[in-house]
Design a protein around this motif. Sequence first.
Motif, PDB file in Angstrom:
ATOM      1  N   GLY A  86       0.816  -1.219   0.000  1.00  0.00           N
ATOM      2  CA  GLY A  86       0.000   0.000   0.000  1.00  0.00           C
ATOM      3  C   GLY A  86       0.844   1.260   0.000  1.00  0.00           C
ATOM      4  O   GLY A  86       0.580   2.201  -0.755  1.00  0.00           O
ATOM      5  N   LEU A  87       1.877   1.294   0.842  1.00  0.00           N
ATOM      6  CA  LEU A  87       2.742   2.475   0.911  1.00  0.00           C
ATOM      7  C   LEU A  87       3.553   2.640  -0.373  1.00  0.00           C
ATOM      8  O   LEU A  87       3.737   3.758  -0.859  1.00  0.00           O
ATOM      9  N   LYS A  88       4.009   1.527  -0.930  1.00  0.00           N
ATOM     10  CA  LYS A  88       4.759   1.591  -2.194  1.00  0.00           C
ATOM     11  C   LYS A  88       3.857   2.140  -3.303  1.00  0.00           C
ATOM     12  O   LYS A  88       4.273   3.007  -4.073  1.00  0.00           O
ATOM     13  N   SER A  89       2.647   1.646  -3.363  1.00  0.00           N
ATOM     14  CA  SER A  89       1.696   2.128  -4.365  1.00  0.00           C
ATOM     15  C   SER A  89       1.374   3.606  -4.143  1.00  0.00           C
ATOM     16  O   SER A  89       1.321   4.394  -5.094  1.00  0.00           O
ATOM     17  N   LEU A  90       1.167   3.969  -2.896  1.00  0.00           N
ATOM     18  CA  LEU A  90       0.861   5.357  -2.557  1.00  0.00           C
ATOM     19  C   LEU A  90       2.022   6.273  -2.940  1.00  0.00           C
ATOM     20  O   LEU A  90       1.811   7.320  -3.554  1.00  0.00           O
ATOM     21  N   ARG A  91       3.244   5.859  -2.611  1.00  0.00           N
ATOM     22  CA  ARG A  91       4.423   6.650  -2.990  1.00  0.00           C
ATOM     23  C   ARG A  91       4.506   6.803  -4.503  1.00  0.00           C
ATOM     24  O   ARG A  91       4.793   7.883  -5.013  1.00  0.00           O
ATOM     25  N   GLY A  92       4.264   5.716  -5.223  1.00  0.00           N
ATOM     26  CA  GLY A  92       4.302   5.761  -6.685  1.00  0.00           C
ATOM     27  C   GLY A  92       3.243   6.701  -7.248  1.00  0.00           C
ATOM     28  O   GLY A  92       3.521   7.507  -8.137  1.00  0.00           O
ATOM     29  N   ARG A  93       2.037   6.619  -6.723  1.00  0.00           N
ATOM     30  CA  ARG A  93       0.950   7.482  -7.198  1.00  0.00           C
ATOM     31  C   ARG A  93       1.223   8.943  -6.857  1.00  0.00           C
ATOM     32  O   ARG A  93       0.953   9.828  -7.658  1.00  0.00           O
ATOM     33  N   LEU A  94       1.740   9.185  -5.664  1.00  0.00           N
ATOM     34  CA  LEU A  94       2.042  10.561  -5.271  1.00  0.00           C
ATOM     35  C   LEU A  94       3.182  11.123  -6.118  1.00  0.00           C
ATOM     36  O   LEU A  94       3.150  12.277  -6.520  1.00  0.00           O
ATOM     37  N   GLY A  95       4.184  10.272  -6.405  1.00  0.00           N
ATOM     38  CA  GLY A  95       5.286  10.701  -7.256  1.00  0.00           C
ATOM     39  C   GLY A  95       4.814  11.002  -8.665  1.00  0.00           C
ATOM     40  O   GLY A  95       5.193  12.006  -9.268  1.00  0.00           O
ATOM     41  N   ALA A  96       3.948  10.141  -9.200  1.00  0.00           N
ATOM     42  CA  ALA A  96       3.409  10.358 -10.547  1.00  0.00           C
ATOM     43  C   ALA A  96       2.552  11.615 -10.577  1.00  0.00           C
ATOM     44  O   ALA A  96       2.610  12.405 -11.513  1.00  0.00           O
ATOM     45  N   SER A  97       1.777  11.804  -9.529  1.00  0.00           N
ATOM     46  CA  SER A  97       0.916  12.989  -9.435  1.00  0.00           C
ATOM     47  C   SER A  97       1.767  14.247  -9.350  1.00  0.00           C
ATOM     48  O   SER A  97       1.462  15.264  -9.957  1.00  0.00           O
ATOM     49  N   GLN A  98       2.849  14.179  -8.586  1.00  0.00           N
ATOM     50  CA  GLN A  98       3.781  15.309  -8.447  1.00  0.00           C
ATOM     51  C   GLN A  98       4.411  15.623  -9.801  1.00  0.00           C
ATOM     52  O   GLN A  98       4.530  16.774 -10.182  1.00  0.00           O
ATOM     53  N   GLY A  99       4.801  14.589 -10.529  1.00  0.00           N
ATOM     54  CA  GLY A  99       5.391  14.771 -11.848  1.00  0.00           C
ATOM     55  C   GLY A  99       4.436  15.403 -12.830  1.00  0.00           C
ATOM     56  O   GLY A  99       4.808  16.271 -13.614  1.00  0.00           O
ATOM     57  N   GLU A 100       3.171  14.992 -12.785  1.00  0.00           N
ATOM     58  CA  GLU A 100       2.158  15.579 -13.666  1.00  0.00           C
ATOM     59  C   GLU A 100       1.945  17.041 -13.337  1.00  0.00           C
ATOM     60  O   GLU A 100       1.815  17.870 -14.234  1.00  0.00           O
ATOM     61  N   ALA A 101       1.899  17.368 -12.050  1.00  0.00           N
ATOM     62  CA  ALA A 101       1.693  18.763 -11.633  1.00  0.00           C
ATOM     63  C   ALA A 101       2.862  19.629 -12.099  1.00  0.00           C
ATOM     64  O   ALA A 101       2.672  20.739 -12.596  1.00  0.00           O
ATOM     65  N   ALA A 102       4.090  19.125 -11.943  1.00  0.00           N
ATOM     66  CA  ALA A 102       5.276  19.890 -12.363  1.00  0.00           C
ATOM     67  C   ALA A 102       5.274  20.062 -13.868  1.00  0.00           C
ATOM     68  O   ALA A 102       5.582  21.139 -14.386  1.00  0.00           O
TER      69      ALA A 102
END
Length: 187
Positions: free
Chosen positions: A165-181
Motif C-alpha cells: 500500500g505504501l509503495k503504491s501510494l508513494r508511486g501514485r504521489l510521485g506520478a501525481s507530483q510529476g504531472e503537476a510539475a
Amino acid sequence: MTRGDASATTDRNAWVRAAVERFEGPLARYAYRIVGEMESARDIVQETFLKLCGQDRERVEPHLAEWLFTVCRNRALDVLRKEKRVNRSSEPEFSLSIVPASDPDPSDGQEQRDELERVLRMMALLPESQQEVIRLRFQEGFSYQEISRITGLSVSNVGYLLHVGLKSLRGRLGASQGEAASSSQHA
C-alpha cells in the motif's frame, strides 16, 4: 450497596468515561470508513462502548485500544452484512473533517492542507484492505501485532499490505507530483 461496591462503580464509570473521551473520535472515523455513513458509525461506536461497560476491566484494560477497535470493526462489518452493502463501489467522497486524526491547525499553510487532501485522494484509490492497515498503523498508531489482532489478518499479511500500500501510494504521489510539475512548466 456497600462502600466498596460504590467505589468500584465510580472507578468503572470513570474508566469508561476516560475511554470514551480518548477513543470516541478515532473509533467514529474508523467505523465511518467501513460503513460510509456517519450516523451508522456513531451508533456502532455507542454500541462498542456499551459492550465495554459489561467487560471485566482487568481483562480488557491492558489492550483497551485494540479491544475497542476490534469490537467496533466487527460491529461495523455486521452492519454492512445486514444492510447488504458489501459492495464498496458506492463509497462516499472523503470528508477531511472526518478522516484526519485531529483538526488541522489554522496556522498551518494552505500548501500542507492541499498535500493532505492529495494524499487522501490517492489513498482512496488503494484497495480497502491496504487503506485499513495504513490507517490503523499511521492514523491510530497500532503495531503490526495489534493490527493483526484487530483485523484477523496474520502479522506477515499486515506487513505485506502496509508495504504494498505504501509503495503504491508513494508511486501514485510521485506520478501525481510529476504531472503537476509538467503541467506548470507548460502553462
